[in-house]
Design a protein around this motif. Structure first.
Motif, PDB file in Angstrom:
ATOM      1  N   PHE A  55       0.863  -1.177   0.000  1.00 15.87           N
ATOM      2  CA  PHE A  55       0.000   0.000   0.000  1.00 15.87           C
ATOM      3  C   PHE A  55       0.901   1.229   0.000  1.00 15.87           C
ATOM      4  O   PHE A  55       1.526   1.571   1.004  1.00 15.87           O
ATOM      5  N   SER A  56       1.033   1.873  -1.166  1.00 16.02           N
ATOM      6  CA  SER A  56       1.928   3.015  -1.283  1.00 16.02           C
ATOM      7  C   SER A  56       1.381   3.977  -2.315  1.00 16.02           C
ATOM      8  O   SER A  56       0.635   3.589  -3.216  1.00 16.02           O
ATOM      9  N   PRO A  57       1.736   5.267  -2.195  1.00 12.94           N
ATOM     10  CA  PRO A  57       1.232   6.261  -3.165  1.00 12.94           C
ATOM     11  C   PRO A  57       1.583   5.927  -4.603  1.00 12.94           C
ATOM     12  O   PRO A  57       0.838   6.267  -5.513  1.00 12.94           O
ATOM     13  N   GLU A  58       2.714   5.247  -4.827  1.00 10.31           N
ATOM     14  CA  GLU A  58       3.122   4.920  -6.193  1.00 10.31           C
ATOM     15  C   GLU A  58       2.146   3.958  -6.863  1.00 10.31           C
ATOM     16  O   GLU A  58       2.022   3.938  -8.086  1.00 10.31           O
ATOM     17  N   ASN A  59       1.464   3.139  -6.069  1.00  9.49           N
ATOM     18  CA  ASN A  59       0.534   2.150  -6.617  1.00  9.49           C
ATOM     19  C   ASN A  59      -0.922   2.578  -6.484  1.00  9.49           C
ATOM     20  O   ASN A  59      -1.820   1.788  -6.793  1.00  9.49           O
ATOM     21  N   MET A  60      -1.154   3.779  -6.035  1.00  7.38           N
ATOM     22  CA  MET A  60      -2.520   4.255  -5.804  1.00  7.38           C
ATOM     23  C   MET A  60      -2.829   5.436  -6.713  1.00  7.38           C
ATOM     24  O   MET A  60      -1.956   6.252  -6.991  1.00  7.38           O
ATOM     25  N   HIS A  61      -4.045   5.510  -7.155  1.00  6.90           N
ATOM     26  CA  HIS A  61      -4.516   6.684  -7.894  1.00  6.90           C
ATOM     27  C   HIS A  61      -5.304   7.564  -6.920  1.00  6.90           C
ATOM     28  O   HIS A  61      -6.521   7.684  -7.015  1.00  6.90           O
ATOM     29  N   THR A  62      -4.591   8.144  -5.977  1.00 13.90           N
ATOM     30  CA  THR A  62      -5.279   8.928  -4.950  1.00 13.90           C
ATOM     31  C   THR A  62      -4.633  10.289  -4.759  1.00 13.90           C
ATOM     32  O   THR A  62      -3.481  10.519  -5.127  1.00 13.90           O
ATOM     33  N   ILE A  63      -5.412  11.162  -4.178  1.00 17.04           N
ATOM     34  CA  ILE A  63      -4.950  12.475  -3.753  1.00 17.04           C
ATOM     35  C   ILE A  63      -5.156  12.560  -2.249  1.00 17.04           C
ATOM     36  O   ILE A  63      -6.223  12.200  -1.738  1.00 17.04           O
ATOM     37  N   VAL A  64      -4.139  12.996  -1.536  1.00 17.90           N
ATOM     38  CA  VAL A  64      -4.214  13.058  -0.080  1.00 17.90           C
ATOM     39  C   VAL A  64      -4.727  14.432   0.338  1.00 17.90           C
ATOM     40  O   VAL A  64      -4.177  15.469  -0.055  1.00 17.90           O
ATOM     41  N   GLY A  65      -5.808  14.424   1.103  1.00 18.36           N
ATOM     42  CA  GLY A  65      -6.366  15.662   1.611  1.00 18.36           C
ATOM     43  C   GLY A  65      -6.513  15.624   3.111  1.00 18.36           C
ATOM     44  O   GLY A  65      -5.970  14.729   3.790  1.00 18.36           O
ATOM     45  N   GLN A  66      -7.267  16.553   3.648  1.00 21.20           N
ATOM     46  CA  GLN A  66      -7.452  16.633   5.100  1.00 21.20           C
ATOM     47  C   GLN A  66      -8.109  15.391   5.673  1.00 21.20           C
ATOM     48  O   GLN A  66      -7.898  15.039   6.833  1.00 21.20           O
ATOM     49  N   HIS A  67      -8.921  14.715   4.845  1.00 23.46           N
ATOM     50  CA  HIS A  67      -9.684  13.577   5.356  1.00 23.46           C
ATOM     51  C   HIS A  67      -9.182  12.238   4.842  1.00 23.46           C
ATOM     52  O   HIS A  67      -9.903  11.234   4.903  1.00 23.46           O
ATOM     53  N   GLY A  68      -7.955  12.214   4.316  1.00 25.44           N
ATOM     54  CA  GLY A  68      -7.363  10.944   3.913  1.00 25.44           C
ATOM     55  C   GLY A  68      -7.148  10.842   2.420  1.00 25.44           C
ATOM     56  O   GLY A  68      -7.052  11.841   1.703  1.00 25.44           O
ATOM     57  N   HIS A  69      -7.050   9.599   1.941  1.00 26.10           N
ATOM     58  CA  HIS A  69      -6.804   9.308   0.530  1.00 26.10           C
ATOM     59  C   HIS A  69      -8.141   9.235  -0.216  1.00 26.10           C
ATOM     60  O   HIS A  69      -9.016   8.431   0.139  1.00 26.10           O
ATOM     61  N   PHE A  70      -8.280  10.033  -1.272  1.00 19.76           N
ATOM     62  CA  PHE A  70      -9.467   9.963  -2.122  1.00 19.76           C
ATOM     63  C   PHE A  70      -9.025   9.780  -3.563  1.00 19.76           C
ATOM     64  O   PHE A  70      -8.051  10.386  -4.017  1.00 19.76           O
ATOM     65  N   ASN A  71      -9.762   8.945  -4.261  1.00 16.56           N
ATOM     66  CA  ASN A  71      -9.363   8.567  -5.604  1.00 16.56           C
ATOM     67  C   ASN A  71      -9.387   9.754  -6.545  1.00 16.56           C
ATOM     68  O   ASN A  71     -10.290  10.596  -6.489  1.00 16.56           O
ATOM     69  N   MET A  72      -8.391   9.815  -7.427  1.00 14.45           N
ATOM     70  CA  MET A  72      -8.338  10.901  -8.406  1.00 14.45           C
ATOM     71  C   MET A  72      -9.348  10.701  -9.529  1.00 14.45           C
ATOM     72  O   MET A  72      -9.562  11.593 -10.339  1.00 14.45           O
ATOM     73  N   HIS A  73      -9.966   9.525  -9.578  1.00 17.06           N
ATOM     74  CA  HIS A  73     -11.028   9.283 -10.554  1.00 17.06           C
ATOM     75  C   HIS A  73     -12.373   9.646  -9.926  1.00 17.06           C
ATOM     76  O   HIS A  73     -12.584   9.481  -8.730  1.00 17.06           O
ATOM     77  N   ASN A  74     -13.272  10.112 -10.749  1.00 22.51           N
ATOM     78  CA  ASN A  74     -14.537  10.610 -10.242  1.00 22.51           C
ATOM     79  C   ASN A  74     -15.430   9.483  -9.728  1.00 22.51           C
ATOM     80  O   ASN A  74     -15.299   8.316 -10.119  1.00 22.51           O
ATOM     81  N   LEU A  75     -16.372   9.855  -8.900  1.00 17.03           N
ATOM     82  CA  LEU A  75     -17.144   8.900  -8.109  1.00 17.03           C
ATOM     83  C   LEU A  75     -18.296   8.254  -8.873  1.00 17.03           C
ATOM     84  O   LEU A  75     -18.767   7.179  -8.503  1.00 17.03           O
ATOM     85  N   GLY A  76     -18.754   8.890  -9.954  1.00 17.91           N
ATOM     86  CA  GLY A  76     -20.001   8.470 -10.582  1.00 17.91           C
ATOM     87  C   GLY A  76     -20.022   7.045 -11.089  1.00 17.91           C
ATOM     88  O   GLY A  76     -20.969   6.293 -10.820  1.00 17.91           O
ATOM     89  N   LEU A  77     -18.997   6.626 -11.837  1.00 23.34           N
ATOM     90  CA  LEU A  77     -18.998   5.266 -12.367  1.00 23.34           C
ATOM     91  C   LEU A  77     -18.866   4.213 -11.270  1.00 23.34           C
ATOM     92  O   LEU A  77     -19.613   3.220 -11.284  1.00 23.34           O
ATOM     93  N   PRO A  78     -17.972   4.365 -10.281  1.00 22.99           N
ATOM     94  CA  PRO A  78     -17.919   3.376  -9.207  1.00 22.99           C
ATOM     95  C   PRO A  78     -19.237   3.233  -8.437  1.00 22.99           C
ATOM     96  O   PRO A  78     -19.566   2.131  -7.994  1.00 22.99           O
ATOM     97  N   LEU A  79     -19.980   4.326  -8.279  1.00 20.40           N
ATOM     98  CA  LEU A  79     -21.294   4.215  -7.623  1.00 20.40           C
ATOM     99  C   LEU A  79     -22.195   3.251  -8.387  1.00 20.40           C
ATOM    100  O   LEU A  79     -22.923   2.457  -7.781  1.00 20.40           O
ATOM    101  N   LEU A  80     -22.160   3.315  -9.702  1.00 22.80           N
ATOM    102  CA  LEU A  80     -22.997   2.448 -10.520  1.00 22.80           C
ATOM    103  C   LEU A  80     -22.448   1.022 -10.586  1.00 22.80           C
ATOM    104  O   LEU A  80     -23.214   0.065 -10.725  1.00 22.80           O
ATOM    105  N   LEU A  81     -21.127   0.888 -10.486  1.00 21.64           N
ATOM    106  CA  LEU A  81     -20.504  -0.423 -10.595  1.00 21.64           C
ATOM    107  C   LEU A  81     -20.470  -1.192  -9.281  1.00 21.64           C
ATOM    108  O   LEU A  81     -20.151  -2.389  -9.287  1.00 21.64           O
ATOM    109  N   ALA A  82     -20.790  -0.552  -8.174  1.00 22.03           N
ATOM    110  CA  ALA A  82     -20.614  -1.186  -6.861  1.00 22.03           C
ATOM    111  C   ALA A  82     -21.352  -2.516  -6.770  1.00 22.03           C
ATOM    112  O   ALA A  82     -20.756  -3.547  -6.422  1.00 22.03           O
ATOM    113  N   MET A  83     -22.630  -2.520  -7.092  1.00 15.32           N
ATOM    114  CA  MET A  83     -23.394  -3.760  -6.977  1.00 15.32           C
ATOM    115  C   MET A  83     -23.028  -4.777  -8.061  1.00 15.32           C
ATOM    116  O   MET A  83     -22.856  -5.964  -7.743  1.00 15.32           O
TER     117      MET A  83
END
Length: 471
Positions: free
Chosen positions: A79-107
């Protein structure tokens, strides 16, 4: 034909899309790669952990047992930044890809893993086919002509191979085309639930990627303006604006919480205006590996028909132009040219779906005036797409982007025997001096101009062919 038109088109699409997926899966070819595993990691985090923050999803994904589940290539499982597509903010690691498609793909992903996710994406492709059938009903009533036109435009590239790829672009094109269909049929009586569903679908565009925000805004504003002009129904307008407003508020709230800014994960260098960006914008239309006009040559009819559509339904043509440019221009300016290491043509997929509207209009106009020419064009298109399917489905030609260092002789993806006659817009060092680029760009410009010059001969369409329009 009336009873079986829609089921038969969907059956042909499903046979092609599922058949291609099976061919690739059996050959262990074109599996998930690039950004796709990261969309699946987000989807799994939502389904299994209810997590927007990405520490737990990525920790699980990079365990040895998780890499195969998400299609992560064999490499460091830490688990390292080099292998993650994330941006680190005040509340932790959040994906640099937008949320809309994963919401639909979750189920779908929770239920069926990678196969479930890809089947869901193919369902989105089926929605594109179904929508094109209804769009064709705005322009014509002849069901045989509509059936043939939809087959020629949809059972083709890029839709068939793109449909099993885990990216938001294809779905964005479907939602944008749905918005254009909504605009063209605002006078059709619909229940509140149906119109609410349309508003939600269009308002979902920025959730897929924030760059689709202008597309969403253009469609919503155009729809409410037309409703106000036609009926002055302020309650109806208020409902639509409320849906768009709530969606926007929720998205900017998430973006601010996750990334500390309202615009989301995009960085300051996400847009570049340069010679390369001009080349890429033209390439999204004309390049032999990337261009929507080259991957599905029947779209050349659409280029001609833009002027015809402008004459017949001027407001629709203007809105279509704004929507199409809003999908193509930002991708042309993005310095990860043509999407980097991803499927060829991906940055043009959303625009390609929207471009089907003038193509359908042009084909149906030709069918009305010169049926034999129409049948010949459809037949030729089917032959071309059959040959291309053989190339990427059976010969397993690599469909991934070639970078700017690729020798010209090895660049062509599907048109090897004639590649030297086709546009190549991938290396800015010599693209401006390559004669076929000028020939094809000139021919395209002449087609576009010819459509506008023919305006005086076109038939004005007062409204949709109601036989093909549904609420």
């Amino acid at each position: 034909m009336k009873k079986y038109a829609i089921p038969s088109i969907l059956l042909i699409y499903c046979v092609c899309a599922l058949g291609l997926f099976s061919l690739w899966r059996d050959a262990n070819f074109n599996g998930v790669t690039g950004d796709e595993p990261h969309y699946l990691i987000m989807a799994n985090g939502l389904a299994q952990h209810g997590a927007l923050e990405q520490t737990v999803p990525y920790t699980e994904a990079f365990l040895p047992s998780g890499r195969e589940k998400f299609g992560i290539p064999p490499q460091s499982a830490k688990f390292s930044p080099e292998n993650m597509h994330t941006i680190v903010g005040q509340h932790g690691h959040f994906n640099m890809h937008n949320l809309g498609l994963p919401l639909l793909l979750a189920m779908p992903f929770a239920a069926g893993g990678i196969v479930g996710a890809k089947l869901f994406m193919m369902l989105c492709g089926a929605l594109a086919v179904l929508l094109c059938w209804h769009v064709s009903g705005v322009f014509a009533a002849n069901r045989l002509h509509r059936w043939l036109a939809v087959c020629a435009t949809c059972i083709a590239m890029p839709l068939v191979p793109a449909a099993n790829q885990v990216y938001p672009d294809l779905l964005a094109g479907v939602l944008a085309l749905l918005g254009l269909y909504w605009f063209s049929t605002t006078q059709v009586a619909r229940g509140r639930g149906a119109e609410l569903a349309l508003a939600v679908a269009v308002a979902y565009l920025p959730w897929l990627q924030i760059k689709f925000g202008p597309t969403c805004a253009a469609i919503v504003l155009a729809v409410v303006a037309r409703i106000y002009r036609d009926s002055g129904d302020l309650r109806r307008i208020a409902r639509i604006l409320a849906v768009a407003g709530v969606s926007c508020l929720l998205l900017v709230t998430y973006n601010f919480y996750a990334y500390g800014k309202l615009s989301g994960p995009y960085l300051a260098d996400a847009i570049e205006a340069s010679k390369t960006s001009v080349m890429v914008m033209l390439g999204l239309l004309f390049d032999q590996n990337q261009g929507l006009l080259m991957l599905n040559p029947i779209n050349l009819v659409g280029l001609l028909a833009i002027g015809w559509l402008y004459r017949a339904q001027r407001a629709l043509a203007l809105l279509w132009s704004i929507v199409f440019l809003s999908l193509i221009v930002p991708n042309g300016l993005h310095p990860n040219w043509y999407g980097g290491w991803c499927f060829s043509g991906r940055f043009g997929w959303a625009g390609a779906i929207v471009f089907l509207m003038p193509t359908l209009y042009g084909l149906l106009e030709i069918a009305r005036r010169k049926a034999r020419l129409f049948y010949a064009m459809v037949g030729l298109s089917v032959l071309v797409q059959g040959w291309l399917f053989y190339q990427y489905g059976f010969r397993l030609v690599s469909m991934y982007n070639r970078d700017a260092t690729t020798p010209f002789a090895g660049y062509s993806m599907l048109y090897g025997p004639v590649h030297a006659w086709l546009p190549a817009l991938y290396d800015v060092r010599w693209a401006a001096g390559y004669a076929p680029n000028y020939a094809w760009l000139g021919a395209g410009a002449m087609l576009l101009a010819a459509g506008f010059l023919r305006q005086r001969h076109a038939t004005r369409v007062a409204g949709p062919a109601l036989e093909g329009v549904t609420a």
